[in-house]
Design an enzyme around this catalytic site. Structure first.
Site, PDB file in Angstrom:
ATOM      1  N   LYS A  34       0.840  -1.206   0.000  1.00 43.25           N
ATOM      2  CA  LYS A  34       0.000   0.000   0.000  1.00 43.25           C
ATOM      3  C   LYS A  34       0.871   1.250   0.000  1.00 43.25           C
ATOM      4  O   LYS A  34       0.680   2.153  -0.806  1.00 43.25           O
ATOM      5  CB  LYS A  34      -0.908   0.029   1.245  1.00 43.25           C
ATOM      6  CG  LYS A  34      -1.960  -1.056   1.261  1.00 43.25           C
ATOM      7  CD  LYS A  34      -2.895  -0.913   2.453  1.00 43.25           C
ATOM      8  CE  LYS A  34      -2.234  -1.186   3.779  1.00 43.25           C
ATOM      9  NZ  LYS A  34      -1.736  -2.563   3.924  1.00 43.25           N
ATOM     10  N   THR A  35       1.814   1.273   0.921  1.00 44.91           N
ATOM     11  CA  THR A  35       2.644   2.458   1.048  1.00 44.91           C
ATOM     12  C   THR A  35       3.499   2.638  -0.206  1.00 44.91           C
ATOM     13  O   THR A  35       3.664   3.741  -0.721  1.00 44.91           O
ATOM     14  CB  THR A  35       3.493   2.373   2.337  1.00 44.91           C
ATOM     15  OG1 THR A  35       2.593   2.194   3.443  1.00 44.91           O
ATOM     16  CG2 THR A  35       4.284   3.626   2.561  1.00 44.91           C
ATOM     17  N   ASP A 204      -3.034   7.559   3.580  1.00 48.42           N
ATOM     18  CA  ASP A 204      -2.607   6.203   3.959  1.00 48.42           C
ATOM     19  C   ASP A 204      -3.306   5.840   5.272  1.00 48.42           C
ATOM     20  O   ASP A 204      -3.701   6.721   6.032  1.00 48.42           O
ATOM     21  CB  ASP A 204      -1.081   6.168   4.139  1.00 48.42           C
ATOM     22  CG  ASP A 204      -0.498   4.752   4.091  1.00 48.42           C
ATOM     23  OD1 ASP A 204      -1.261   3.786   3.838  1.00 48.42           O
ATOM     24  OD2 ASP A 204       0.720   4.601   4.291  1.00 48.42           O
ATOM     25  N   GLU A 205      -3.455   4.564   5.558  1.00 50.63           N
ATOM     26  CA  GLU A 205      -4.055   4.082   6.809  1.00 50.63           C
ATOM     27  C   GLU A 205      -5.421   4.731   7.066  1.00 50.63           C
ATOM     28  O   GLU A 205      -5.732   5.164   8.172  1.00 50.63           O
ATOM     29  CB  GLU A 205      -3.119   4.362   8.004  1.00 50.63           C
ATOM     30  CG  GLU A 205      -1.684   3.899   7.814  1.00 50.63           C
ATOM     31  CD  GLU A 205      -1.425   2.467   8.284  1.00 50.63           C
ATOM     32  OE1 GLU A 205      -2.387   1.767   8.653  1.00 50.63           O
ATOM     33  OE2 GLU A 205      -0.250   2.064   8.245  1.00 50.63           O
ATOM     34  N   GLN A 235      -6.608  -3.839   9.994  1.00 56.66           N
ATOM     35  CA  GLN A 235      -5.548  -3.219  10.794  1.00 56.66           C
ATOM     36  C   GLN A 235      -6.047  -1.982  11.535  1.00 56.66           C
ATOM     37  O   GLN A 235      -5.258  -1.131  11.933  1.00 56.66           O
ATOM     38  CB  GLN A 235      -4.356  -2.845   9.910  1.00 56.66           C
ATOM     39  CG  GLN A 235      -3.644  -4.055   9.323  1.00 56.66           C
ATOM     40  CD  GLN A 235      -2.343  -3.672   8.630  1.00 56.66           C
ATOM     41  OE1 GLN A 235      -1.385  -3.259   9.262  1.00 56.66           O
ATOM     42  NE2 GLN A 235      -2.307  -3.795   7.317  1.00 56.66           N
ATOM     43  N   ARG A 541       3.996  -8.081  10.901  1.00 58.21           N
ATOM     44  CA  ARG A 541       5.266  -7.341  10.840  1.00 58.21           C
ATOM     45  C   ARG A 541       6.412  -8.275  10.472  1.00 58.21           C
ATOM     46  O   ARG A 541       7.490  -7.829  10.093  1.00 58.21           O
ATOM     47  CB  ARG A 541       5.614  -6.671  12.188  1.00 58.21           C
ATOM     48  CG  ARG A 541       4.617  -5.641  12.731  1.00 58.21           C
ATOM     49  CD  ARG A 541       4.254  -4.618  11.730  1.00 58.21           C
ATOM     50  NE  ARG A 541       3.003  -4.963  11.086  1.00 58.21           N
ATOM     51  CZ  ARG A 541       2.608  -4.441   9.920  1.00 58.21           C
ATOM     52  NH1 ARG A 541       3.353  -3.594   9.273  1.00 58.21           N
ATOM     53  NH2 ARG A 541       1.461  -4.790   9.372  1.00 58.21           N
TER      54      ARG A 541
HETATM   55  P1  ATP Z   1       1.286  -2.377   5.945  1.00 55.98           P
HETATM   56  O1  ATP Z   1      -0.063  -2.997   5.801  1.00 55.98           O
HETATM   57  O2  ATP Z   1       2.096  -3.063   6.984  1.00 55.98           O
HETATM   58  O3  ATP Z   1       1.251  -0.901   6.071  1.00 55.98           O
HETATM   59  P2  ATP Z   1       1.867  -2.035   3.146  1.00 55.98           P
HETATM   60  O4  ATP Z   1       0.704  -2.638   2.447  1.00 55.98           O
HETATM   61  O5  ATP Z   1       1.908  -0.563   3.244  1.00 55.98           O
HETATM   62  O6  ATP Z   1       2.070  -2.725   4.561  1.00 55.98           O
HETATM   63  P3  ATP Z   1       4.507  -1.835   2.031  1.00 55.98           P
HETATM   64  O7  ATP Z   1       5.180  -1.472   3.312  1.00 55.98           O
HETATM   65  O8  ATP Z   1       4.312  -0.811   0.993  1.00 55.98           O
HETATM   66  O9  ATP Z   1       3.136  -2.584   2.375  1.00 55.98           O
HETATM   67  O10 ATP Z   1       5.264  -3.055   1.353  1.00 55.98           O
HETATM   68  C1  ATP Z   1       5.560  -4.252   2.084  1.00 55.98           C
HETATM   69  C2  ATP Z   1       6.840  -4.879   1.569  1.00 55.98           C
HETATM   70  O11 ATP Z   1       6.613  -5.445   0.288  1.00 55.98           O
HETATM   71  C3  ATP Z   1       7.934  -3.861   1.393  1.00 55.98           C
HETATM   72  O12 ATP Z   1       9.148  -4.470   1.746  1.00 55.98           O
HETATM   73  C4  ATP Z   1       7.877  -3.550  -0.096  1.00 55.98           C
HETATM   74  O13 ATP Z   1       9.124  -3.116  -0.587  1.00 55.98           O
HETATM   75  C5  ATP Z   1       7.491  -4.894  -0.690  1.00 55.98           C
HETATM   76  N1  ATP Z   1       6.741  -4.785  -1.963  1.00 55.98           N
HETATM   77  C6  ATP Z   1       5.609  -4.114  -2.183  1.00 55.98           C
HETATM   78  N2  ATP Z   1       5.188  -4.233  -3.459  1.00 55.98           N
HETATM   79  C7  ATP Z   1       6.092  -5.029  -4.077  1.00 55.98           C
HETATM   80  C8  ATP Z   1       6.234  -5.541  -5.424  1.00 55.98           C
HETATM   81  N3  ATP Z   1       5.360  -5.284  -6.389  1.00 55.98           N
HETATM   82  N4  ATP Z   1       7.308  -6.315  -5.677  1.00 55.98           N
HETATM   83  C9  ATP Z   1       8.210  -6.609  -4.700  1.00 55.98           C
HETATM   84  N5  ATP Z   1       8.134  -6.163  -3.438  1.00 55.98           N
HETATM   85  C10 ATP Z   1       7.089  -5.386  -3.115  1.00 55.98           C
HETATM   86 MG    MG Z   2       1.879   0.718   4.963  1.00 58.92          MG
END
Ligand code: ATP
Ligand code: MG
Length: 599
Positions: A34-35, A204-205, A235, A541
């Site tokens: 997401k981020t 975000d969030e 979450q 995490r």
């Molecule tokens: P959270 O729910 O904990 O906030 P999130 O959905 O925001 O997580 P991110 O932190 O953006 O997720 O990404 C999680 C991990 O996955 C990070 O290490 C990111 O670099 C990796 N990642 C995300 N998208 C890809 C992709 N398309 N290919 C490879 N790695 C990815």
């Molecule tokens: Mg995130």
């Protein structure tokens, strides 16, 4: 023009990045990027859609997340363009708007944001009998403000407190958002100006917005409705601060034209961890149906450890960490603690985190780490200005920012500060912090934290950066100080762990009464659901290895807990974990225990 970053996204992420017009909701599980998607979206808006960076507003949940996002965008776009957009928390963005606009509400531009202590002093003056009563009042006032226009009446001392704030030209943390709402609702021309400026809003969030934050986003969203929200209903962990996950679930009703995209591939964790996280949270009723999967290697089974008490828990975690550190560890040379057959050395200190429900659980862990000589950092979600060292530094910084405002400082310190002021237009914030540490003997950890925060103002003299830096200190939370490069094991409350990831995660205190936490007696069904989401956040995490610990005996705030494992542990299917029991032992915890051979 380089759009190479699009190649690092999966098709759904790319779709979210390239959908640039109209409302968009990204529903996504933990670790699905997401981020990352938000960051790329901003870069794409600027590079490809021709959006002026100054027209972009991105709202994050923590300052650390905002800094990280800025950094990543700087990497994609180059420093200059990335400086232009507004990326920050609700509180920091609102504080900035108020610095410009607040005079129409009868405050001066240099209004102060009160620290927790100052709020208590103010309430004492407003009529609270003692500090305990003031603290209790403050809690009610904050809850009332975060519900915003709740049906129930204002709590005691509310109007006295608000009047005193205004008289001092001061605002508290919650007011920052409420004042901006008042500003926008009273002065449509001001609202229009900001609506016209922030043509693209990203949040975000989104699941953790409270009513004032939600209203603010609504007000600011212009007729084009270029609003992109990202969130995960599983979450949502801030109901106790007034957050309403329903806002997220109702997005489509608020914006009927909204496009909904789902991200379901988790890139963070092993399939074992993802499955366990899903099994736990799927017991909840208030959710949005979604799947979460991972195509990484199956991974290690989760380890569930039963230990005697919190000391043994801490001791076991420390010895496990020593093993995992193995070859790179400083211990390996002079002790025999690393056993043959392990795979030592694949991790470093910063790869590991220990999570728990309550701040009170940190102490035995810190003691065990200290005893073993392993560097660790404890960061909770508490406000930064509650930390004693921040209380020490802040009056000095305030005095430097404005010597006219008499700070309660010894004359000698004032004299040294005045001498320092001569170079306000020559030296950087980093230099200033170094010099301050000479004046008041800051300890190593504080110094490091302050420097890390100061590093977000690289090209400015401290004279110009100081007001913003002071604001960072008053709006920051401890967890903002998290530095992924710091060579230390991170101890975090589960709340503070949000958005972060670590190869190895220990979650401790998984016992009835502590997880779900029973604040007073029996938690309600809603509270249990929130606690389950919190556990879900904790589990997700972990990237590679996850350890879940529970103790047979634990004293919490002077009372013994029942000593039973958390009911949430039963929701994880047996195939995913390996359970072990650590019996009582006579030797001190830092020594190797034969039971560990089981692993
Ligand atoms: P959270 O729910 O904990 O906030 P999130 O959905 O925001 O997580 P991110 O932190 O953006 O997720 O990404 C999680 C991990 O996955 C990070 O290490 C990111 O670099 C990796 N990642 C995300 N998208 C890809 C992709 N398309 N290919 C490879 N790695 C990815
Ligand atoms: Mg995130």
């Amino acid at each position: 023009m380089s759009l190479e970053f699009l190649n690092e996204l999966n098709p759904q992420q790319r779709q979210a990045v390239c959908h640039t017009q109209g409302p968009l909701m990204i529903v996504a599980g933990a670790g699905t990027g997401k981020t990352r998607t938000l960051t790329c979206r901003i870069a794409y808006l600027v590079r490809e859609a021709g959006v002026d960076p100054a027209n972009i507003l991105a709202l994050t949940f923590t300052r650390r997340a905002a800094w990280e996002m800025k950094q990543r965008i700087a990497h994609l776009l180059g420093e200059k363009e990335s400086m232009l957009q507004e990326i920050g928390t609700f509180h920091s963005v609102c504080a900035k708007i108020l610095r410009e606009e607040i005079p129409v509400l009868g405050y001066d531009r240099d209004f102060v944001i009160l620290t927790d202590e100052e709020q208590i002093d103010l309430l004492r003056e407003a009529g609270a009998k003692n500090r305990a009563e003031a603290r209790a009042c403050l809690k009610q006032i904050s809850a009332f403000k975060n519900r915003h226009r709740a049906e129930t009446g204002a709590p005691p001392l509310f109007s006295e407190y608000q009047a005193a704030l205004k008289q001092r030209n001061a605002a508290d943390f919650d007011d920052l958002i409420l004042l901006v709402l008042r500003l926008f609702e009273t002065y449509p021309e001001i609202l229009n100006r900001y609506m016209d400026r922030f043509r693209h809003i990203l949040v975000d969030e989104y699941q953790d917005l409270n009513p004032p934050q939600y209203m603010l986003v609504h007000l600011l969203t212009g007729p084009d409705q270029n609003l992109c929200v990202v969130g995960d209903a599983d979450q949502a962990i801030y109901a106790f601060r007034g957050a309403q996950v329903e806002n997220f679930l109702n997005f489509q009703e608020d914006y009927p034209r909204a496009q909904i995209l789902r991200l379901e591939q988790n890139y963070r964790s092993s399939p074992v961890i993802v499955k366990a996280a899903e099994q736990v949270v799927s017991r909840n009723t208030l959710r949005m149906e979604k799947r979460l999967w991972s195509d990484a290697e199956t991974g290690e089974r989760i380890r569930i450890m039963e230990v005697g008490d919190e000391k043994q828990e801490a001791g076991w975690i420390v010895s496990r960490i020593e093993k995992l550190l193995g070859g790179t560890s400083m211990f390996h040379h002079d002790t025999d603690r690393v056993q043959a057959g392990e795979d030592p050395g694949q991790y470093s200190f910063s790869d590991m985190a220990v999570l728990f429900r309550l701040r009170a659980q940190a102490r035995p862990l810190q003691a065990a780490f200290e005893q073993a000589g392993i560097p660790c950092r404890f960061l909770s979600g508490e406000r930064l200005d509650r930390r004693p060292e921040m209380r020490q530094v802040r009056p000095m910084l305030r005095f430097l920012a404005d010597p006219e405002k008499d700070a309660v400082l010894p004359a000698m310190i004032k004299a040294s500060l005045i001498a320092l002021s001569k170079n306000r237009e020559q030296s950087s914030l980093q230099d200033l912090i170094r010099e301050l540490s000479g004046i008041c003997n800051l300890d190593e950890a504080t110094l490091r934290s302050l420097k890390a925060m100061a590093s977000h103002y690289p090209d400015q003299t401290w004279g110009s950066a100081l007001p913003f830096f002071l604001q960072d200190l008053s709006l920051g939370r401890e967890s903002d100080l998290f530095d992924p490069r710091a060579q230390a094991v991170t101890l975090l409350t589960m709340h503070a762990a949000k958005g972060l990831e670590f190869p190895v995660v220990f979650i401790c205190g998984l016992e009835r009464g502590l997880m779900p936490y029973a604040r007073d007696g029996n938690p309600s069904a809603d509270e249990i659901e929130e606690e389950r989401r919190l556990f879900h956040v904790g589990i997700t995490r972990a990237m590679k290895e996850l350890y879940l610990l529970h103790a047979r005996k634990r004293i919490l705030y002077g009372k013994p807990l029942p000593g039973e494992p958390s009911p949430f542990l039963k929701d994880i299917e047996e195939a995913l974990f390996q359970a072990n029991i650590l019996q009582k032992k006579s030797r001190p915890p830092q020594k190797e225990n034969p039971q560990l051979g089981l692993f």
